[in-house]
Structure formats: C-alpha cells, structure tokens
Write a protein that holds these residues in place. Structure first.
Motif, PDB file in Angstrom:
ATOM      1  N   ARG A  28      23.495   4.628  19.566  1.00 45.25           N
ATOM      2  CA  ARG A  28      23.248   5.266  20.859  1.00 45.25           C
ATOM      3  C   ARG A  28      24.245   6.380  21.115  1.00 45.25           C
ATOM      4  O   ARG A  28      23.906   7.445  21.648  1.00 45.25           O
ATOM      5  N   SER A  32      23.089  10.250  21.570  1.00 41.42           N
ATOM      6  CA  SER A  32      23.309  10.907  22.865  1.00 41.42           C
ATOM      7  C   SER A  32      24.022  12.240  22.723  1.00 41.42           C
ATOM      8  O   SER A  32      23.940  13.091  23.617  1.00 41.42           O
ATOM      9  N   GLU A  37      17.139  13.397  22.320  1.00 39.47           N
ATOM     10  CA  GLU A  37      16.332  13.212  23.526  1.00 39.47           C
ATOM     11  C   GLU A  37      15.426  14.413  23.778  1.00 39.47           C
ATOM     12  O   GLU A  37      14.217  14.285  23.982  1.00 39.47           O
ATOM     13  N   ASP A  43      13.814   7.931  23.990  1.00 35.57           N
ATOM     14  CA  ASP A  43      14.353   7.210  25.133  1.00 35.57           C
ATOM     15  C   ASP A  43      15.445   6.286  24.600  1.00 35.57           C
ATOM     16  O   ASP A  43      15.163   5.291  23.923  1.00 35.57           O
ATOM     17  N   GLY A  45      17.622   3.622  25.145  1.00 36.99           N
ATOM     18  CA  GLY A  45      17.918   2.498  26.018  1.00 36.99           C
ATOM     19  C   GLY A  45      19.083   1.674  25.517  1.00 36.99           C
ATOM     20  O   GLY A  45      19.597   1.895  24.425  1.00 36.99           O
ATOM     21  N   GLN A  50      13.313   4.203  21.591  1.00 32.05           N
ATOM     22  CA  GLN A  50      11.897   4.423  21.316  1.00 32.05           C
ATOM     23  C   GLN A  50      11.477   5.788  21.848  1.00 32.05           C
ATOM     24  O   GLN A  50      12.251   6.480  22.498  1.00 32.05           O
ATOM     25  N   LYS A  52       9.649   8.364  24.303  1.00 28.04           N
ATOM     26  CA  LYS A  52       9.264   8.385  25.717  1.00 28.04           C
ATOM     27  C   LYS A  52       7.751   8.439  25.884  1.00 28.04           C
ATOM     28  O   LYS A  52       7.197   7.920  26.852  1.00 28.04           O
ATOM     29  N   SER A  58      10.522   2.711  16.732  1.00 29.26           N
ATOM     30  CA  SER A  58      11.606   2.143  17.533  1.00 29.26           C
ATOM     31  C   SER A  58      12.811   1.812  16.664  1.00 29.26           C
ATOM     32  O   SER A  58      12.724   1.760  15.438  1.00 29.26           O
TER      33      SER A  58
END
Length: 415
Positions: A28, A32, A37, A43, A45, A50, A52, A58
């Motif tokens: 993550r 990020s 994104e 997305d 999480g 996964q 959007k 996934s």
C-alpha cells in the motif's frame, strides 16, 4: 520481468491474517506513492487492493486454510514467513494448494515467491520442504539466500559477529549493525541458536529440542540390516485416539534401533478414529515369532489388559510394564538414551518415522531431571516412537544386566 496479465489476482499467504499486514502495508505504501490510483484506477484499501471500476483483479491476504483455497487461479502468490508454516497450523497443505493453483497457469505467466528466515530442521516446515526439494537442487526453482559465516564458537567475538552480520544483511543498509552486534554480544536471555537463525540466516535447531538432526544422523547405520532371528529388546507405547501407537525394536548385540510397527492417525481421519487394537496385538505376536525377544518394556495406559496377555503368552520374565509417567525412572531412561547417542553406543537404520518422532521431541525439566515431551499438549507433532526407542534401549540394558545375552548353546561333539 513483470508483464500485464488479463485477470491479475495476487494472494499474500501466511499462517494468520495478521501476519500479512506487514507485507500488505508495504504494498500500500509503494502504490500510494505511484500513479497507481490515477493511472490504473486502483482502490488502495486497508485489507484489499482492487479496481475502482469493479473490474476483476485484486491483491488479497490469505490464511492457512488449504481446502477453502482449492481451485483459485492466482497470477502471483507471495507466501510469507514459511519457516512458520508447519503441520500443526496447516502450513504444508496450504503451500501445496497455492502452488498447485499457480502451476495450472504458469504458461500464462503465473508465479509464486516464498520469503522466510532460516528454518528449524526439527519442524518440517514449508521452508525446509522447499530448501530440500529436488526442484531447488536441480535449479528449476530459484533459491536466494545470504548467510553469515560465523560459527557458534565465535558468537561472542565482536569482530566475527560484526563481519557475519554484514554478510547476512548484504545491501540492507538500513540494518543497525552496531545495535545488533551489541545485542548478540551482551544479551544472555536469547539462545545462540536463535541468533544463528534470525540474525545470521543460518539453519539451526531450537534450543529446547531434545536432539539435533546432525546428532541423530550421526547414529545412522545402513549396513548390517536387522534380520529375522536376531536377538532384540522391544519398547512399546500405546494410545487409542489422540497419539500414535508404536513398537520399536533394538538389536541386542549392537543397540541398533528399528521400527517394528506404528499406528498413526491419518491426516483427514474422522473424529471417531481409533487404533486397531487387534492389529497391534498381531504385530506384537509377530515380533516374538520373527525375533528372539530378550526383554520388552510396555507403557501400560490403554493396554494394561493386552500387556497382561502378552506376559502370559510370551513369559512374565520377558514382558514388563514400564510407567513413563513415573519421572524418576523415565528421567534415567531418557538420560541413558541421550548419552548413548552422544558417545556412539546407539544406532538406527534411518527409518523416517522414527527420525521424525525423535526430532519432534523437546525437553521438559522436572525436579528429577529432563523428560521428553511434545512441543505443546495439542501438537500434531508426535513423539511416540521416540518414547518407544527410549524404552527399547532401557529394555536392552536390563536384559544385559540380567544376563540375557549370555545364552548357552548346546553342541554335539564327536569322538
């Protein structure tokens, strides 16, 4: 080299979901700081990554529950900390399931990777299974490891510790070599074997293991096989449901151990599975028919009536009860076995079942000394054949003390 796949399904496997958090947090964090994104519509999480748009694909954590994962088609699987994937937590089954799922789509580019610390060779973990696999030794799987070259004898030498840490950590420049060096030199609360495994990436046995693999392997003797008619002593440890039931023999003339028979609960047996008592009795009678049994020690629980029959059939001066729950006597028997293995007075024929049980055993200190036990009361790592072997050696010792090896043979002399 990585390449796009039509249906990207990434799985992060571990023995518990909490153990996947560190790897997932790293993923993550990297995503990020990338155009993931905005450019790819991901997305990101806390527990799943996964699309959007709802498009299939996934990154998900998975815990060791082999049957529930059967049939999945991951394109990439990361199996983390596989030195903790042992039979008691379902690790080997989980590994086989993930690997099998991946292998069905390798032509499409599916791959798997395992990360691990150095494994404990007494545990039969997934890390050990992979390391000892022919696929590694033949070069079909890539195995990459940096190990420190320090020996246990030099683990209190500062220069050796520091140099070995630099070797083991390689280009991990963030590692606190000075701090780790101080910890190893001055912390006496941690066993040296732990430092060897987790700091130097060296394969080492746990400190509470009764016997190391190298010590047990040193007792191996594949020559001079046990033959019908040999004079032997026998150790027996019985159970009905929970533990294994075993019968181990030891040749009188050279203290060579071998498995006469063992009954272990199958992995997927129903809850009402029980040891076949009639098969056990038949095996005992067959042992007396095939060999010259000088002495037999049998642990009575669950089999007191059967032991009584064996004593009647084969002689009350040959079959004896030996209560393993009486610590004074059992401590002495365990010590005899350990000493015999260390000084070369004990042999075994390499039976994998006996070796597994011996290496599963850990020590427990009682006021009388050291006993052997399972690593936990609910552990699936059985030690019953190790107990049988201890009783067999004790039976041999008492048979010798009673003069059972001094058998007078009649001979005919002609004049």
């Amino acid at each position: 080299m990585g390449k796009p796949v039509p249906l990207p399904v990434v799985q992060i496997g571990a023995t518990a979901l909490d153990q996947t958090d560190q790897t997932l947090d790293m993923i993550r964090g990297m995503l990020s700081e990338s155009p993931a994104e905005a450019e790819y519509g991901l997305d990101i999480g806390k527990s799943i990554v996964q699309f959007k748009s709802g498009k299939p694909g996934s990154i998900k954590p998975k815990a060791t529950a082999g049957r529930t994962n059967e049939g999945n088609r991951p394109t990439f699987a990361l199996m983390d900390e596989v030195h903790h994937w042992v039979s008691s937590n379902g690790g080997p089954d989980f590994y086989q399931t993930i690997k099998r799922n991946i292998e069905k789509t390798t032509k499409a580019g599916s791959r798997w990777v395992c990360t691990t610390n150095a494994y404990n060779p007494n545990e039969d973990s997934v890390a050990q299974i992979i390391h000892e696999s022919d696929m590694v030794t033949q070069g079909f799987w890539l195995y990459d490891c940096l190990e420190g070259s320090i020996s246990v004898e030099d683990i209190r030498d500062e220069a050796s510790v520091r140099a070995s840490l630099v070797e083991a950590y390689g280009d991990a420049t963030w590692a606190d070599i000075d701090g780790l060096t101080r910890t190893i030199l001055y912390d006496r609360t941690t066993p040296d074997s732990t430092y060897c495994r987790f700091f130097f990436n060296q394969i080492a046995e746990s400190s509470d293991g009764w016997m190391s693999k190298s010590e047990w392997d040193a007792c191996l003797d594949e020559d001079d096989p046990i033959m019908p008619g040999d004079q032997i002593a026998i150790g027996f440890d019985g159970s009905v449901r929970g533990d294994s039931t075993g019968l181990v023999g030891i040749r009188m003339r050279d203290a060579k151990l071998f498995v006469l028979n063992v009954w272990e609960r199958p992995e997927h047996a129903p809850d009402d599975w029980e040891v076949d008592v009639l098969a056990v009795e038949a095996a005992v009678n067959r042992s007396f028919a095939d060999y010259r049994v000088a002495w037999m020690y049998a642990d009575p629980p669950y089999f007191q009536e059967a032991i009584g029959r064996w004593s009647i059939e084969h002689g009350d001066d040959t079959v004896f009860e030996f209560w393993t729950n009486k610590p004074t006597r059992m401590v002495q028997a365990v010590e005899r076995f350990r000493t015999a293995s260390m000084v070369g007075d004990l042999k075994h024929n390499g039976d994998s079942r006996l070796s597994r049980h011996v290496l599963n055993a850990v020590t427990r200190e009682v006021p009388q000394g050291l006993l052997i036990t399972k690593d936990s009361p609910r552990s699936k790592r059985k030690i019953d054949l190790a107990v049988c072997a201890v009783l067999a050696l004790e039976a041999r010792a008492d048979a010798i003390a009673d003069g059972r090896m001094n058998i007078r043979r009649s001979r005919v002399v002609g004049f």
